[in-house]
Write a protein that holds these residues in place. Structure first.
Motif, PDB file in Angstrom:
ATOM      1  N   GLY A  17      10.770  35.696 -18.555  1.00  0.00           N
ATOM      2  CA  GLY A  17      10.210  36.698 -17.660  1.00  0.00           C
ATOM      3  C   GLY A  17       8.736  36.427 -17.419  1.00  0.00           C
ATOM      4  O   GLY A  17       8.172  35.449 -17.922  1.00  0.00           O
ATOM      5  N   PRO A  18       8.078  37.296 -16.662  1.00  0.00           N
ATOM      6  CA  PRO A  18       6.678  37.072 -16.300  1.00  0.00           C
ATOM      7  C   PRO A  18       5.751  36.928 -17.510  1.00  0.00           C
ATOM      8  O   PRO A  18       4.756  36.210 -17.448  1.00  0.00           O
ATOM      9  CB  PRO A  18       6.311  38.307 -15.469  1.00  0.00           C
ATOM     10  N   GLU A  19       6.049  37.636 -18.606  1.00  0.00           N
ATOM     11  CA  GLU A  19       5.188  37.605 -19.789  1.00  0.00           C
ATOM     12  C   GLU A  19       5.827  36.833 -20.940  1.00  0.00           C
ATOM     13  O   GLU A  19       5.466  37.028 -22.102  1.00  0.00           O
ATOM     14  CB  GLU A  19       4.873  39.037 -20.250  1.00  0.00           C
ATOM     15  N   GLN A  20       6.742  35.943 -20.609  1.00  0.00           N
ATOM     16  CA  GLN A  20       7.474  35.222 -21.641  1.00  0.00           C
ATOM     17  C   GLN A  20       7.322  33.715 -21.502  1.00  0.00           C
ATOM     18  O   GLN A  20       6.980  33.193 -20.427  1.00  0.00           O
ATOM     19  CB  GLN A  20       8.960  35.569 -21.588  1.00  0.00           C
TER      20      GLN A  20
ATOM     21  N   ILE B  72       8.750  23.483 -28.766  1.00  0.00           N
ATOM     22  CA  ILE B  72       7.776  23.169 -27.728  1.00  0.00           C
ATOM     23  C   ILE B  72       7.997  24.078 -26.522  1.00  0.00           C
ATOM     24  O   ILE B  72       9.135  24.287 -26.083  1.00  0.00           O
ATOM     25  CB  ILE B  72       7.898  21.688 -27.296  1.00  0.00           C
ATOM     26  N   VAL B  73       6.911  24.617 -25.991  1.00  0.00           N
ATOM     27  CA  VAL B  73       6.988  25.437 -24.780  1.00  0.00           C
ATOM     28  C   VAL B  73       7.330  24.534 -23.597  1.00  0.00           C
ATOM     29  O   VAL B  73       6.646  23.534 -23.340  1.00  0.00           O
ATOM     30  CB  VAL B  73       5.655  26.160 -24.524  1.00  0.00           C
ATOM     31  N   VAL B  74       8.395  24.906 -22.866  1.00  0.00           N
ATOM     32  CA  VAL B  74       8.807  24.083 -21.722  1.00  0.00           C
ATOM     33  C   VAL B  74       8.688  24.822 -20.393  1.00  0.00           C
ATOM     34  O   VAL B  74       8.706  24.196 -19.332  1.00  0.00           O
ATOM     35  CB  VAL B  74      10.247  23.553 -21.904  1.00  0.00           C
ATOM     36  N   ARG B  75       8.594  26.137 -20.436  1.00  0.00           N
ATOM     37  CA  ARG B  75       8.352  26.919 -19.224  1.00  0.00           C
ATOM     38  C   ARG B  75       7.543  28.155 -19.598  1.00  0.00           C
ATOM     39  O   ARG B  75       7.660  28.665 -20.706  1.00  0.00           O
ATOM     40  CB  ARG B  75       9.660  27.356 -18.553  1.00  0.00           C
ATOM     41  N   VAL B  76       6.743  28.640 -18.647  1.00  0.00           N
ATOM     42  CA  VAL B  76       5.970  29.860 -18.886  1.00  0.00           C
ATOM     43  C   VAL B  76       6.121  30.789 -17.685  1.00  0.00           C
ATOM     44  O   VAL B  76       6.254  30.336 -16.540  1.00  0.00           O
ATOM     45  CB  VAL B  76       4.467  29.556 -19.123  1.00  0.00           C
TER      46      VAL B  76
ATOM     47  N   ALA C  47       0.820  27.177 -22.832  1.00  0.00           N
ATOM     48  CA  ALA C  47       1.036  26.267 -21.712  1.00  0.00           C
ATOM     49  C   ALA C  47       2.201  25.354 -22.043  1.00  0.00           C
ATOM     50  O   ALA C  47       2.558  25.147 -23.217  1.00  0.00           O
ATOM     51  CB  ALA C  47      -0.224  25.439 -21.439  1.00  0.00           C
ATOM     52  N   VAL C  48       2.799  24.810 -20.994  1.00  0.00           N
ATOM     53  CA  VAL C  48       3.885  23.845 -21.193  1.00  0.00           C
ATOM     54  C   VAL C  48       3.378  22.690 -22.055  1.00  0.00           C
ATOM     55  O   VAL C  48       2.290  22.152 -21.826  1.00  0.00           O
ATOM     56  CB  VAL C  48       4.395  23.326 -19.832  1.00  0.00           C
ATOM     57  N   GLY C  49       4.142  22.345 -23.052  1.00  0.00           N
ATOM     58  CA  GLY C  49       3.772  21.260 -23.954  1.00  0.00           C
ATOM     59  C   GLY C  49       3.201  21.727 -25.278  1.00  0.00           C
ATOM     60  O   GLY C  49       3.074  20.924 -26.213  1.00  0.00           O
ATOM     61  N   ASP C  50       2.855  23.016 -25.399  1.00  0.00           N
ATOM     62  CA  ASP C  50       2.330  23.541 -26.659  1.00  0.00           C
ATOM     63  C   ASP C  50       3.400  23.479 -27.758  1.00  0.00           C
ATOM     64  O   ASP C  50       4.551  23.875 -27.526  1.00  0.00           O
ATOM     65  CB  ASP C  50       1.876  24.998 -26.510  1.00  0.00           C
TER      66      ASP C  50
ATOM     67  N   ALA D 256      15.060  29.341 -26.415  1.00  0.00           N
ATOM     68  CA  ALA D 256      14.937  30.789 -26.594  1.00  0.00           C
ATOM     69  C   ALA D 256      13.716  31.272 -25.837  1.00  0.00           C
ATOM     70  O   ALA D 256      12.720  30.550 -25.720  1.00  0.00           O
ATOM     71  CB  ALA D 256      14.828  31.160 -28.069  1.00  0.00           C
ATOM     72  N   VAL D 257      13.780  32.495 -25.321  1.00  0.00           N
ATOM     73  CA  VAL D 257      12.615  33.102 -24.674  1.00  0.00           C
ATOM     74  C   VAL D 257      11.901  33.987 -25.688  1.00  0.00           C
ATOM     75  O   VAL D 257      12.525  34.673 -26.492  1.00  0.00           O
ATOM     76  CB  VAL D 257      13.000  33.922 -23.426  1.00  0.00           C
ATOM     77  N   VAL D 258      10.575  33.958 -25.631  1.00  0.00           N
ATOM     78  CA  VAL D 258       9.747  34.722 -26.558  1.00  0.00           C
ATOM     79  C   VAL D 258       8.609  35.357 -25.771  1.00  0.00           C
ATOM     80  O   VAL D 258       7.995  34.707 -24.910  1.00  0.00           O
ATOM     81  CB  VAL D 258       9.168  33.823 -27.672  1.00  0.00           C
TER      82      VAL D 258
END
Length: 325
Positions: free
Chosen positions: A26-29, A75-79, A87-90, A107-109
Motif C-alpha cells: 500500500g501507499p505506506e508499505q 531486501i526491499v523490492v518495492r515501496v 528504498a528499493v535495495g535496502d 511480505a508487505v510491511v
C-alpha cells in the motif's frame, strides 16, 4: 510467490508449499523479498491447534492465517508512494506482527512497523533469529524484570532462541547470570556468558532458597508456584506463557509477570531492533542457529521445533527469484 500454507490444524504435514499471489504494498508499505525467516514454538502452536490459548488467536476451528511466520530478513523490492524511510535495495529485518505471513517469498510491511535497516555484515539468517529471540528477551528483562547490575538472574531454557539471547542481554545489563539447560548445551550457555550453568538432568533449580532476583522461564516449563521459594523476597518470575493466577502469592512480595511482547507497539519494537543490532555490530550479542532449512523442508523444521529441544533458532531460507519491476 511460494508460501507455506496451513489450512487445517494438525501435524507438520498439514503444511503445504503452494503458489499464491504476491501481495502488493500500500501507499505506506514496503514489499520485502524475504531471504530468511524462523520457525518458533508459536508457529507450532498455531499449526497444531493443541493449545486453547493459541486458538483464541489463530481461530477456534481452523487456522485464521494460512501463512505463518513473524520474524524476517530480506531486501526491499518495492515501496509505496508515501514511503520515505526505505528504498528499493535496502537490506532489512523485523517482525510482520500479528498478521504473520513471513513464511513466504514476499511480505508487505508498514514503513512505521517493526522493520529496520540491517547493519553491514549481518547475515539474513542471523538477523531473522535475533528478531525472534531478541524482541522477546529484551522487553522481558528490561521492562518486566527491571534487571539491574549486580542482581542474580536465572534463565530457564537458556539454550533456546529466547534463552540464548536472554543470557547475553542479562550479562550485558551487569547481572550475575545462571543458565539452566541440558547436558549437551552446558558449554554453549557458558560460552554465551553465564556465570553458572545448571544441568537440569542433574539438579533442580527450583530447590534453591531465595537465590534469584529474577527467574525468566523462557520455555514455560516451570511455574510461579514452583519457583516461589527460589526467588528472593522481592523477586520476579517472568514467563512468556500466560499464567492464570500470577498474583496468587503476591502477599509474600514475590511477583509473577507475563507480557504479550508480540503485541507491543510497532514503533517500540523497531526501537528495540535498532538497539539489538547495534549490540550485534559491537559484537556484544550474537544469534545462535541450530540449523537452516529450505522452504521445501519446512515440515522438518516444524517437527524439530515441536520436539522442544532445539538449540537457538531454526531458520527457514526462502528461494530467491528475480523480481520484475
Amino acid at each position: 510467490m511460494l508460501a507455506a500454507i496451513v489450512e487445517r490444524y494438525g501435524a507438520p504435514e498439514a503444511l503445504t508449499i503452494r503458489e499464491v499471489p504476491t501481495p502488493e504494498p500500500g501507499p505506506e508499505q514496503v514489499l520485502v523479498q524475504i531471504h530468511a525467516s524462523v520457525v518458533t514454538p508459536s508457529d507450532v502452536a498455531f499449526r497444531n491447534g493443541e493449545l486453547w490459548i493459541a486458538r483464541l488467536f489463530s481461530g477456534p476451528f481452523k487456522p485464521r492465517l494460512p501463512i505463518l511466520g513473524d520474524a524476517f530478513a530480506g531486501i526491499v523490492v518495492r515501496v509505496g508512494a508515501g514511503v520515505t524511510g526505505f528504498a528499493v535495495g535496502d537490506r532489512v529485518a523485523g517482525s510482520t506482527g500479528p498478521e504473520l505471513a513471513a513464511h513466504a517469498q514476499f511480505a508487505v510491511v508498514d514503513q512505521a512497523g517493526a522493520i529496520v535497516k540491517l547493519p553491514d555484515g549481518v547475515a539474513f539468517g542471523a538477523a531473522a533469529g535475533l528478531c525472534d529471540g531478541g524482541l522477546t528477551a529484551l522487553p522481558f528483562l528490561r521492562d518486566q524484570g527491571q534487571v539491574r547490575a549486580g542482581q542474580h538472574v536465572l534463565v530457564n531454557g537458556a539454550s533456546g532462541s529466547i534463552g540464548t539471547t536472554a543470557v547475553q542481554l542479562a550479562r550485558a545489563m551487569g547481572a550475575v547470570v545462571t543458565g539452566v539447560t541440558s547436558t549437551r548445551n552446558v558449554e554453549l550457555v557458558r560460552a554465551l556468558g553465564a556465570d553458572r550453568v545448571i544441568d537440569y538432568t542433574k539438579e533442580e533449580f527450583t530447590a534453591a532458597d531465595a537465590a534469584y532476583d529474577v527467574i525468566f522461564d523462557t520455555v514455560g516449563k516451570s511455574s510461579f508456584a514452583r519457583c516461589h521459594d527460589a526467588l528472593k523476597p522481592e523477586g520476579i518470575y517472568l514467563s512468556p506463557t500466560p499464567m492464570l493466577s500470577p498474583s496468587m502469592l503476591r502477599k509474600t512480595g514475590r511477583r509473577a509477570r507475563f507480557a504479550a511482547t508480540g503485541l507491543r507497539r510497532p514503533v517500540d519494537r523497531a526501537k528495540d531492533l535498532i538497539q539489538l543490532f547495534d549490540w550485534v555490530s559491537q559484537e556484544k550479542l550474537r544469534t545462535v542457529i541450530e540449523r537452516e532449512y529450505a522452504l521445501a523442508e519446512i515440515t522438518a523444521a516444524h517437527a524439530r521445533v515441536e520436539t522442544g529441544h532445539k538449540v537457538g533458532s531454526i531458520v527457514v531460507n526462502m528461494p530467491v527469484t528475480s523480481m520484475e519491476p
